[in-house]
Design a protein around this motif. Structure first.
Motif, PDB file in Angstrom:
ATOM      1  N   ARG A  82      61.662  -0.672 -55.818  1.00 58.08           N
ATOM      2  CA  ARG A  82      61.695   0.058 -57.087  1.00 58.08           C
ATOM      3  C   ARG A  82      60.340   0.682 -57.321  1.00 58.08           C
ATOM      4  N   THR A  83      60.311   1.641 -58.201  1.00 58.77           N
ATOM      5  CA  THR A  83      59.051   2.283 -58.538  1.00 58.77           C
ATOM      6  C   THR A  83      58.143   1.300 -59.258  1.00 58.77           C
ATOM      7  N   MET A  84      56.923   1.204 -58.784  1.00 63.94           N
ATOM      8  CA  MET A  84      55.908   0.359 -59.412  1.00 63.94           C
ATOM      9  C   MET A  84      54.581   1.013 -59.126  1.00 63.94           C
ATOM     10  N   SER A  85      54.104   1.757 -60.059  1.00 66.12           N
ATOM     11  CA  SER A  85      52.855   2.467 -59.841  1.00 66.12           C
ATOM     12  C   SER A  85      51.982   2.381 -61.075  1.00 66.12           C
ATOM     13  N   HIS A  86      50.712   2.469 -60.842  1.00 64.74           N
ATOM     14  CA  HIS A  86      49.736   2.610 -61.909  1.00 64.74           C
ATOM     15  C   HIS A  86      49.262   4.053 -61.797  1.00 64.74           C
ATOM     16  N   PHE A  87      49.903   4.934 -62.535  1.00 64.66           N
ATOM     17  CA  PHE A  87      49.639   6.355 -62.382  1.00 64.66           C
ATOM     18  C   PHE A  87      48.236   6.710 -62.861  1.00 64.66           C
ATOM     19  N   VAL A  88      47.570   7.532 -62.084  1.00 62.88           N
ATOM     20  CA  VAL A  88      46.209   7.967 -62.385  1.00 62.88           C
ATOM     21  C   VAL A  88      46.072   9.440 -62.011  1.00 62.88           C
ATOM     22  N   GLY A  89      44.991  10.045 -62.481  1.00 60.95           N
ATOM     23  CA  GLY A  89      44.597  11.361 -61.988  1.00 60.95           C
ATOM     24  C   GLY A  89      45.247  12.570 -62.609  1.00 60.95           C
ATOM     25  N   SER A  90      46.053  12.395 -63.650  1.00 55.08           N
ATOM     26  CA  SER A  90      46.717  13.575 -64.212  1.00 55.08           C
ATOM     27  C   SER A  90      45.750  14.479 -64.973  1.00 55.08           C
ATOM     28  N   CYS A  91      44.591  13.957 -65.354  1.00 52.74           N
ATOM     29  CA  CYS A  91      43.536  14.782 -65.965  1.00 52.74           C
ATOM     30  C   CYS A  91      42.197  14.251 -65.455  1.00 52.74           C
ATOM     31  N   ALA A  92      42.014  14.356 -64.149  1.00 52.24           N
ATOM     32  CA  ALA A  92      40.861  13.750 -63.490  1.00 52.24           C
ATOM     33  C   ALA A  92      39.533  14.290 -64.005  1.00 52.24           C
ATOM     34  N   LEU A  93      38.578  13.385 -64.074  1.00 56.55           N
ATOM     35  CA  LEU A  93      37.231  13.728 -64.510  1.00 56.55           C
ATOM     36  C   LEU A  93      36.650  14.781 -63.577  1.00 56.55           C
ATOM     37  N   GLY A  94      36.166  15.859 -64.157  1.00 53.10           N
ATOM     38  CA  GLY A  94      35.583  16.949 -63.369  1.00 53.10           C
ATOM     39  C   GLY A  94      36.566  18.064 -63.068  1.00 53.10           C
ATOM     40  N   ARG A  95      37.843  17.736 -62.930  1.00 52.56           N
ATOM     41  CA  ARG A  95      38.853  18.772 -62.678  1.00 52.56           C
ATOM     42  C   ARG A  95      39.516  19.221 -63.965  1.00 52.56           C
ATOM     43  N   CYS A  96      39.840  18.270 -64.823  1.00 54.87           N
ATOM     44  CA  CYS A  96      40.549  18.577 -66.062  1.00 54.87           C
ATOM     45  C   CYS A  96      39.704  18.236 -67.283  1.00 54.87           C
ATOM     46  N   ALA A  97      39.004  17.111 -67.198  1.00 56.06           N
ATOM     47  CA  ALA A  97      38.167  16.658 -68.316  1.00 56.06           C
ATOM     48  C   ALA A  97      36.695  16.803 -67.945  1.00 56.06           C
ATOM     49  N   SER A  98      35.907  17.232 -68.909  1.00 54.68           N
ATOM     50  CA  SER A  98      34.478  17.423 -68.701  1.00 54.68           C
ATOM     51  C   SER A  98      33.765  16.084 -68.572  1.00 54.68           C
ATOM     52  N   PRO A  99      32.926  15.898 -67.545  1.00 50.70           N
ATOM     53  CA  PRO A  99      32.156  14.657 -67.416  1.00 50.70           C
ATOM     54  C   PRO A  99      31.146  14.456 -68.560  1.00 50.70           C
ATOM     55  N   GLU A 100      30.734  15.540 -69.195  1.00 50.67           N
ATOM     56  CA  GLU A 100      29.729  15.439 -70.259  1.00 50.67           C
ATOM     57  C   GLU A 100      30.281  14.809 -71.534  1.00 50.67           C
ATOM     58  N   ASP A 101      31.513  15.200 -71.935  1.00 46.41           N
ATOM     59  CA  ASP A 101      32.032  14.709 -73.214  1.00 46.41           C
ATOM     60  C   ASP A 101      33.504  14.292 -73.166  1.00 46.41           C
ATOM     61  N   LEU A 102      34.100  14.275 -71.995  1.00 44.43           N
ATOM     62  CA  LEU A 102      35.493  13.873 -71.769  1.00 44.43           C
ATOM     63  C   LEU A 102      36.526  14.789 -72.426  1.00 44.43           C
ATOM     64  N   ARG A 103      36.076  15.949 -72.901  1.00 47.76           N
ATOM     65  CA  ARG A 103      37.015  16.895 -73.518  1.00 47.76           C
ATOM     66  C   ARG A 103      37.805  17.609 -72.421  1.00 47.76           C
TER      67      ARG A 103
END
Length: 146
Positions: A82-103
């Protein structure tokens, strides 16, 4: 390979449910997304999607059977994957969210402070990683509000 094993006690004395999951599948082709009605949808295969992943999981199950067998335990049933995942990366730091302020890039008032910041699945259970993300996110967001 990277598998996670955990034991859940059952109501019947001396019985336990042992779960095993492949934490870093090599060929999952699944995708989760929000449908137009706002509900979570899935496309592709989030389970074991190729022979390599099935072989890794079968090997891990065999080893677990062997280890537990040495302790006198025996398997009485096997569930389908069965599906068992800890999903990550949908708004990865540096690609989607700014490392400076997480916006979220392109926004001024949407910040991210969860597993979506982590660019790839971590080895093993993500609990401590995500606690660290939360503590650091609190510092970063507090500093950005001053």
């Amino acid at each position: 390979f990277d598998v996670e094993v955990w034991v859940n006690q059952l109501t019947k004395e001396r019985d336990a449910h042992v779960s095993i999951v492949l934490m870093r599948p090599t060929c999952s082709s699944g995708r989760l997304y929000l449908g137009s009605d706002g509900s979570l949808k899935q496309s592709g295969n989030l389970n074991i999607a190729c022979r390599r992943d099935q072989e890794i999981l079968d090997f891990a199950i065999g080893e677990l059977d062997r280890w537990l067998g040495k302790l006198g335990a025996k398997r009485v049933a096997k569930s389908e994957p069965r599906t068992m995942s800890h999903f990550v990366g949908s708004c990865a730091l540096g690609r989607c969210a700014s490392p400076e302020d997480l916006r979220v890039r392109g926004s001024s008032n949407i910040a991210v402070a969860d597993a979506s910041l982590v660019p790839e699945q971590v080895w093993g259970h993500p609990q401590l990683t995500l606690m660290a993300v939360g503590f650091k996110a609190a510092e970063v967001l507090a500093a950005s509000l001053r």
